[in-house]
Design an enzyme around this catalytic site. Structure first.
Site, PDB file in Angstrom:
ATOM      1  N   THR A  88       0.894  -1.192  -0.178  1.00 39.91           N
ATOM      2  CA  THR A  88       0.225   0.044  -0.235  1.00 39.91           C
ATOM      3  C   THR A  88       0.845   1.434  -0.112  1.00 39.91           C
ATOM      4  OG1 THR A  88      -1.725  -1.140   1.285  1.00 39.91           O
ATOM      5  CG2 THR A  88      -1.837   1.079   1.155  1.00 39.91           C
ATOM      6  N   THR A 166       2.048  -4.637   4.415  1.00 36.24           N
ATOM      7  CA  THR A 166       1.787  -4.874   5.624  1.00 36.24           C
ATOM      8  C   THR A 166       1.670  -6.539   6.011  1.00 36.24           C
ATOM      9  OG1 THR A 166      -0.477  -4.370   5.674  1.00 36.24           O
ATOM     10  CG2 THR A 166       1.056  -2.505   6.421  1.00 36.24           C
ATOM     11  N   ASP A 167       0.707  -7.112   4.888  1.00 37.59           N
ATOM     12  CA  ASP A 167       0.186  -8.327   5.435  1.00 37.59           C
ATOM     13  C   ASP A 167       1.249  -9.465   6.013  1.00 37.59           C
ATOM     14  OD1 ASP A 167      -2.019  -7.247   4.620  1.00 37.59           O
ATOM     15  OD2 ASP A 167      -2.700  -8.851   3.241  1.00 37.59           O
ATOM     16  N   LYS A 244       1.943  -8.501  12.944  1.00 35.45           N
ATOM     17  CA  LYS A 244       0.901  -7.597  12.452  1.00 35.45           C
ATOM     18  C   LYS A 244      -0.587  -8.074  13.123  1.00 35.45           C
ATOM     19  CE  LYS A 244      -2.145  -5.764   8.527  1.00 35.45           C
ATOM     20  NZ  LYS A 244      -2.462  -5.851   7.136  1.00 35.45           N
TER      21      LYS A 244
END
Ligand code: ASP
Length: 427
Positions: A88, A166-167, A244
């Protein structure tokens, strides 16, 4: 709706009879030309019936923000290098789809965030690939490590920043922790949860704090990101102890069973816990990796026959994410794991255990179930995160000198190599 000069991508104010909305103007859906779409600052797309829209006022043209800025180098400032990998943070809204796509020109990332240049020069930019982190695997970690070593061994570079989705960022941060240990300079991974064209984007603070981390004396693989939902400071978190923990909040990443290295504001770094300092000299990457490792979550009634599949497919190691202190269905369960665990280990599979509780440490000695599981020979990994354990197991088994001997694998898995196991007393 009257004719408007707004084009998809413009930031607009849309007026209805009794309410105004602000957001990015999107292309109308193909077969619903009577609808106007807006992406609100919250990230939600909302549709309006054209007839009910009184006015669409353009507040900011789509491309202005990019065109007007120019990256300038200043010889007084320290140089950092950047590796852009997708996610992102390197994406922007596609006004015809309403979703985000990768930037066509990744380096234009900086044009959205000129604040980073207040602190540093971004002297080099490498783009090994542009991917969502869920599409990455160990080969991508190896690629990033190779590029990172080249940059870290450049005497004109003070530290590096890697931007990433991020995942699965915490898998990459764990992998780089093992691949690049004994660092000479900081390796900073960062991200954003909201794309750069959204008013609420978290990228700006994350990048500014990353710049300070990259020129600090923290010679570690670390993840830098929002410490809270507010836009005030970040944490620098150890790469092998971070996870996360939220799908959408800016402070999605938290240190688990440990402490951040530092608190970082846009103008200062406040050290919080111990870390390795910068050192002179060149470094090498150690990227050996055994691909045939898996992470399996235990759930009520789970049949241990799943392990046969992994053996058949020639897997070398498994991390079982156990319940609580480290349990799988035992002798008294309908589908006991005890004899299958004995059998697969006898046939050469390395089996490790972590906890699906996330916080805390496994301890097989508390209950009979745990003791019986321990007796099968499985390796209980203290307070290591499951994701870190999977990456570490792949890395250890990638080294032939260790992989050929079960005891050596066990000793290495239980050795605290890059801070992946924390001290009992500290917790
Ligand atoms: N799915 C995206 C990724 O991990 C989400 C993000 O970039 O934050 O690449």
């Amino acid at each position: 709706m009257e004719k408007t000069n707004a084009v998809p991508g413009d930031y607009v104010e849309l007026s209805l009879v009794n309410r105004d909305y602000q957001g990015v103007f999107l292309e109308s859906p193909e077969n619903e030309k009577g609808i106007v779409l807006l992406k609100l600052d919250s990230g939600y797309n909302i549709g309006f019936v054209k007839k009910e829209v009184m006015e669409v006022k353009v507040l900011k043209k789509a491309e202005e923000k990019i065109e007007e800025l120019e990256i300038k180098k200043n010889s007084e400032k320290p140089n950092v290098a950047m590796i852009i990998t997708g996610g992102t943070i390197a994406a922007r809204l596609n006004p015809s789809k309403g979703g985000v796509d990768w930037l066509d020109n990744p380096a234009s990332l900086f044009k959205f965030y000129p604040e980073i240049f207040k602190l540093v020069n971004v002297s080099k930019v490498e783009v090994p690939f542009m991917k969502a982190s869920e599409d990455m695997d160990f080969k991508d970690w190896q690629k990033i490590a190779r590029v990172a070593v080249k940059l870290l061994n450049d005497t004109n570079v003070k530290g590096i920043i890697i931007t990433h989705g991020t995942d699965f960022l915490h898998y990459t941060s764990a992998a780089l922790s093992f691949f690049l240990k004994d660092l000479n300079k900081p390796v900073v991974l960062t991200y954003s949860q909201r794309s750069i064209d959204r008013a609420s984007s978290d990228a700006n603070l994350n990048l500014q704090c990353s710049a300070l981390a990259a020129i600090s004396d923290i010679a570690e693989v670390m993840l830098v990101g929002h410490a809270s939902e507010n836009d005030d400071f970040c944490f620098a978190m150890p790469g092998a102890k971070v996870r996360k923990l939220h799908t959408s909040r800016r402070d999605a990443f938290k240190v688990v069973n440990g402490k951040p290295f530092a608190k970082i504001f846009t103008d200062k770094v406040i050290n919080v816990s111990e870390y390795n300092q910068r050192k002179k000299g060149k470094i090498k990457a150690d990227t050996s990796f055994e691909e045939k490792v898996a992470l399996v979550k235990i759930y009520p009634g789970q049949n241990p026959e799943i392990l046969d599949y992994y053996l058949k497919k020639k897997y070398k190691g498994i991390v079982l994410e156990m319940s609580g202190l480290g349990h799988a269905p035992g002798k008294r369960a309908r589908n006991s794991w005890i004899s299958k665990l004995k059998e697969v280990q006898k046939r050469g599979l390395i089996v490790c255990a972590t906890s699906q509780c996330i916080n805390g440490r496994v301890d097989p000695l508390v209950y009979s179930n745990g003791r019986e599981l321990l007796e099968t020979g499985i390796i209980y990994l203290e307070d290591m995160l499951s994701e870190t354990a999977l990456v570490k197991l792949g890395w250890i088994l990638g080294h032939k000198e260790w992989a050929k001997n079960r005891d050596a694998v066990k000793a290495k898995m239980l050795e605290n190599i890059v801070g992946e196991i924390s001290d009992r007393l500290e917790n």
